[in-house]
Motif scaffolding. Structure first.
Motif, PDB file in Angstrom:
ATOM      1  N   HIS A 279       0.866  -1.314  -0.113  1.00  0.00           N
ATOM      2  CA  HIS A 279      -0.083   0.069   0.096  1.00  0.00           C
ATOM      3  C   HIS A 279       1.066   1.256   0.014  1.00  0.00           C
ATOM      4  O   HIS A 279       1.820   1.240   0.690  1.00  0.00           O
ATOM      5  CB  HIS A 279      -0.900   0.116   1.226  1.00  0.00           C
ATOM      6  CG  HIS A 279      -1.980  -1.220   1.332  1.00  0.00           C
ATOM      7  ND1 HIS A 279      -2.970  -1.333   0.561  1.00  0.00           N
ATOM      8  CD2 HIS A 279      -2.081  -2.044   2.213  1.00  0.00           C
ATOM      9  CE1 HIS A 279      -3.430  -2.025   0.965  1.00  0.00           C
ATOM     10  NE2 HIS A 279      -3.098  -2.708   1.769  1.00  0.00           N
ATOM     11  N   THR A 280       0.431   2.173  -0.883  1.00  0.00           N
ATOM     12  CA  THR A 280       1.285   3.554  -0.552  1.00  0.00           C
ATOM     13  C   THR A 280       0.092   4.380  -0.303  1.00  0.00           C
ATOM     14  O   THR A 280      -1.185   4.465  -1.001  1.00  0.00           O
ATOM     15  CB  THR A 280       1.684   3.885  -2.064  1.00  0.00           C
ATOM     16  OG1 THR A 280       2.480   2.636  -2.193  1.00  0.00           O
ATOM     17  CG2 THR A 280       2.566   5.170  -1.853  1.00  0.00           C
ATOM     18  N   VAL A 281       0.161   5.463   0.686  1.00  0.00           N
ATOM     19  CA  VAL A 281      -0.762   6.582   0.849  1.00  0.00           C
ATOM     20  C   VAL A 281      -0.005   7.983   0.555  1.00  0.00           C
ATOM     21  O   VAL A 281       0.954   8.319   0.887  1.00  0.00           O
ATOM     22  CB  VAL A 281      -1.040   6.484   2.213  1.00  0.00           C
ATOM     23  CG1 VAL A 281      -2.188   7.509   2.485  1.00  0.00           C
ATOM     24  CG2 VAL A 281      -1.806   5.116   2.568  1.00  0.00           C
ATOM     25  N   ARG A 282      -0.730   8.724  -0.474  1.00  0.00           N
ATOM     26  CA  ARG A 282      -0.131   9.994  -0.611  1.00  0.00           C
ATOM     27  C   ARG A 282      -1.104  11.393  -0.059  1.00  0.00           C
ATOM     28  O   ARG A 282      -2.187  10.972  -0.108  1.00  0.00           O
ATOM     29  CB  ARG A 282       0.022  10.123  -2.233  1.00  0.00           C
ATOM     30  CG  ARG A 282       0.770   9.118  -2.588  1.00  0.00           C
ATOM     31  CD  ARG A 282       0.757   9.124  -4.121  1.00  0.00           C
ATOM     32  NE  ARG A 282       1.524   8.363  -4.799  1.00  0.00           N
ATOM     33  CZ  ARG A 282       2.985   8.020  -4.891  1.00  0.00           C
ATOM     34  NH1 ARG A 282       3.460   9.197  -4.606  1.00  0.00           N
ATOM     35  NH2 ARG A 282       3.683   6.954  -5.569  1.00  0.00           N
ATOM     36  N   ASP A 283      -0.727  12.191   0.077  1.00  0.00           N
ATOM     37  CA  ASP A 283      -1.415  13.363   0.553  1.00  0.00           C
ATOM     38  C   ASP A 283      -1.878  14.161  -0.437  1.00  0.00           C
ATOM     39  O   ASP A 283      -1.864  13.781  -1.616  1.00  0.00           O
ATOM     40  CB  ASP A 283      -0.503  14.448   1.608  1.00  0.00           C
ATOM     41  CG  ASP A 283       0.867  15.021   0.888  1.00  0.00           C
ATOM     42  OD1 ASP A 283       0.715  14.762  -0.542  1.00  0.00           O
ATOM     43  OD2 ASP A 283       1.420  15.358   1.671  1.00  0.00           O
ATOM     44  N   ALA A 284      -2.554  15.194  -0.089  1.00  0.00           N
ATOM     45  CA  ALA A 284      -3.185  15.919  -1.250  1.00  0.00           C
ATOM     46  C   ALA A 284      -2.068  16.606  -2.513  1.00  0.00           C
ATOM     47  O   ALA A 284      -2.314  16.973  -3.489  1.00  0.00           O
ATOM     48  CB  ALA A 284      -3.839  17.220  -0.605  1.00  0.00           C
ATOM     49  N   ASP A 285      -0.862  16.626  -1.869  1.00  0.00           N
ATOM     50  CA  ASP A 285       0.357  17.102  -2.958  1.00  0.00           C
ATOM     51  C   ASP A 285       0.846  15.969  -3.396  1.00  0.00           C
ATOM     52  O   ASP A 285       1.903  16.308  -4.266  1.00  0.00           O
ATOM     53  CB  ASP A 285       1.247  18.239  -2.172  1.00  0.00           C
ATOM     54  CG  ASP A 285       0.529  19.213  -1.490  1.00  0.00           C
ATOM     55  OD1 ASP A 285      -0.424  19.997  -2.171  1.00  0.00           O
ATOM     56  OD2 ASP A 285       0.924  19.594  -0.305  1.00  0.00           O
ATOM     57  N   GLY A 286       0.402  14.801  -3.405  1.00  0.00           N
ATOM     58  CA  GLY A 286       1.110  13.777  -4.097  1.00  0.00           C
ATOM     59  C   GLY A 286       2.281  13.096  -3.367  1.00  0.00           C
ATOM     60  O   GLY A 286       3.030  12.328  -3.853  1.00  0.00           O
ATOM     61  N   GLN A 287       2.639  13.567  -2.162  1.00  0.00           N
ATOM     62  CA  GLN A 287       3.825  13.054  -1.337  1.00  0.00           C
ATOM     63  C   GLN A 287       3.221  12.082  -0.383  1.00  0.00           C
ATOM     64  O   GLN A 287       2.152  11.816   0.179  1.00  0.00           O
ATOM     65  CB  GLN A 287       3.986  14.124  -0.206  1.00  0.00           C
ATOM     66  CG  GLN A 287       4.861  15.535  -0.981  1.00  0.00           C
ATOM     67  CD  GLN A 287       5.869  15.074  -2.005  1.00  0.00           C
ATOM     68  OE1 GLN A 287       6.833  14.712  -1.667  1.00  0.00           O
ATOM     69  NE2 GLN A 287       5.833  15.657  -3.101  1.00  0.00           N
ATOM     70  N   VAL A 288       4.395  10.923  -0.521  1.00  0.00           N
ATOM     71  CA  VAL A 288       4.042   9.674   0.144  1.00  0.00           C
ATOM     72  C   VAL A 288       3.969  10.061   1.790  1.00  0.00           C
ATOM     73  O   VAL A 288       5.070  10.396   2.213  1.00  0.00           O
ATOM     74  CB  VAL A 288       4.943   8.642  -0.349  1.00  0.00           C
ATOM     75  CG1 VAL A 288       4.687   7.478   0.710  1.00  0.00           C
ATOM     76  CG2 VAL A 288       4.913   8.296  -1.613  1.00  0.00           C
ATOM     77  N   THR A 289       2.868   9.500   2.327  1.00  0.00           N
ATOM     78  CA  THR A 289       2.812   9.787   3.743  1.00  0.00           C
ATOM     79  C   THR A 289       2.959   8.425   4.518  1.00  0.00           C
ATOM     80  O   THR A 289       3.353   8.213   5.686  1.00  0.00           O
ATOM     81  CB  THR A 289       1.657  10.416   4.260  1.00  0.00           C
ATOM     82  OG1 THR A 289       0.557   9.726   3.854  1.00  0.00           O
ATOM     83  CG2 THR A 289       1.549  11.611   3.786  1.00  0.00           C
TER      84      THR A 289
END
Length: 455
Positions: free
Chosen positions: A31-41
């Motif tokens: 799994h990969t989770v990204r924030d609104a700016d597309g940065q991986v969190t």
């Protein structure tokens, strides 16, 4: 914009992650989770090492801690009657020393860096865990690897820890909540069933266990294929895999081509026995658990049952809390619960009250369960139950230890890892009809009642 989760694990025809098909030495991103700016969190990755040892990590940005757990697929239900309490006994003994470290050395290693270090035994697994600063993760992994692979389990340690465990059993026997829930499980599954026995063992079984039996149990169950190393926090997965290889490579532990052990099979449901059981203890209160057969761990209706459980007795706005405590003043503590195992499960209500109020408490609880079984819950209760589950899930995953537990347990007992978004979506998809159906099925069954209190 909400964070976006990208699941990258392949799915098999049953919709489950085909994790068991991963080759030894390979690494997969789950799994990969990204924030609104597309940065991986958040980034979840998995590697299978020789011998079948699984390493799974979740990298969380913005953290300075790391939590590590070693999950072993053995618990009290894997014990015969003569080995009752062996899993818990062994959990204690692995802290007593190795060829490289004494018990004091193990304690000092984590204390010196301000780390938290502990373990617990459950019915279907055992976990050794630590939480440290990110820079001290290699130390924590090395200590855990040393303990798991190289424990000496000396005769002197066995005898010393035997007395400690007997004291622990006596302590739990003085806790009315522990006593009534153990009694409830014993009635539900039977004293001859491992599920129905106390996890810690009995005075007789702990007294009779020998060093030879414990060492044999250790060698049989503490195999790399039966283990998962999970880490969450500020962690680099590739570096973690190297650390685990070194730490768990002692004594040729990571040798062989055995694949990871599959989740515990559930080929036949364990029978649940209705009935009433009582025990007399010199407590001021009467403690009661009233329940029925529940759902297994993989039953897709568990999300509907979770919403129902929350609406029924999951908080101060729940039906039982309002009716039993707020309106009638019958008890200080009342809550409902649902427990799930590979091939069985229980649901129930736990109450502590004065002996003079026991009959009234039971009457009210039975009436509420019957009403929910007949009518289900309201739309308002449905929305409130969903909201409480969602909030509890997300808030409960705000620290690295909770994240470590989530991915480690999922890997060991489910062989799949649902993203948080997946879980939230399944909670949101629960309907009033779903809840009404599961309520009618579960609460329409014969009851199991355990009562502990003064004569």
């Amino acid at each position: 914009m909400a964070p976006r989760t990208t699941p990258t694990g392949q799915q098999d025809s049953a919709g489950r992650s085909a994790l068991s098909q991963q080759k030894v030495g390979s690494t997969r991103t789950l799994h990969t989770v990204r924030d609104a700016d597309g940065q991986v969190t958040s980034l979840v990755r998995r590697t299978v090492l020789p011998g079948g040892l699984r390493v799974i990590s979740e990298r969380l940005t913005g953290t300075r801690s790391a939590a590590v757990g070693v999950w072993v697929g053995v618990g009290s239900r894997d014990e015969s009657a003569t080995l009752h309490g062996c899993s818990h006994f062994l959990e204690h003994l692995l802290f007593k020393g190795t060829a490289e470290r004494s018990a004091l050395d193990i304690s000092i290693a984590l204390d010196a860096v301000g780390g938290e270090f502990n373990a617990f035994t459950a019915k279907e697994y055992t976990c050794f865990h630590a939480r440290v600063l990110d820079e001290d993760l290699p130390l924590a992994v090395d200590v855990l690897g040393d303990m798991i692979t190289s424990s000496t389990i000396t005769a002197e340690d066995v005898e010393a820890e035997r007395d400690v465990i007997l004291d622990e059993l006596a302590m739990h026997d003085d806790d009315p909540d522990d006593v009534v829930h153990n009694l409830f499980a014993e009635q539900a599954w039977g004293r001859t069933s491992p599920l129905g026995r106390d996890i810690g063992g009995s005075e007789a079984s702990i007294t009779a266990l020998t060093r030879t039996q414990i060492r044999r149990f250790y060698r049989k169950h503490y195999r790399p294929a039966n283990m998962v190393v999970s880490v969450a926090g500020n962690v680099d997965h590739a570096a973690l895999v190297r650390q685990v290889r070194r730490a768990f490579g002692r004594n040729d532990f990571l040798v062989g081509d055995e694949p990871p052990a599959p989740p515990r099979p559930a080929s036949r449901a364990v029978r649940v026995r209705p009935g009433t059981v009582e025990a007399t203890r010199p407590f001021e209160q009467v403690n009661v658990v009233l329940g029925m057969k529940g759902l297994t761990r993989n039953d897709e209706r568990r999300f509907a049952l979770g919403v129902l459980n929350t609406a029924l007795g999951g908080g101060t706005s729940s039906r039982l809390f309002q009716e039993v405590r707020e309106r009638r003043g019958l008890a200080y503590s009342v809550f409902s619960f649902a427990s799930h195992h590979a091939d069985s499960g229980l649901v129930g209500v736990s109450v502590g009250c004065l002996p003079s109020k026991l009959d009234d408490v039971l009457a009210v609880v039975r009436a509420e369960l019957a009403r929910v079984a007949d009518e289900g819950i309201t739309a308002e209760e449905l929305a409130r139950g969903k909201g409480q589950l969602r909030g509890g899930l997300v808030l409960g995953l705000e620290d690295s230890a909770s994240r470590m537990s989530r991915i480690g347990k999922a890997e060991l007992v489910y062989d799949e890892l649902l993203s948080i978004d997946d879980v939230l979506a399944r909670i949101e998809a629960v309907t009033l009809d779903d809840v009404r159906s599961i309520a009618a099925e579960v609460f329409g069954q014969p009851e199991i009642l355990a009562v502990v209190g003064p004569a």
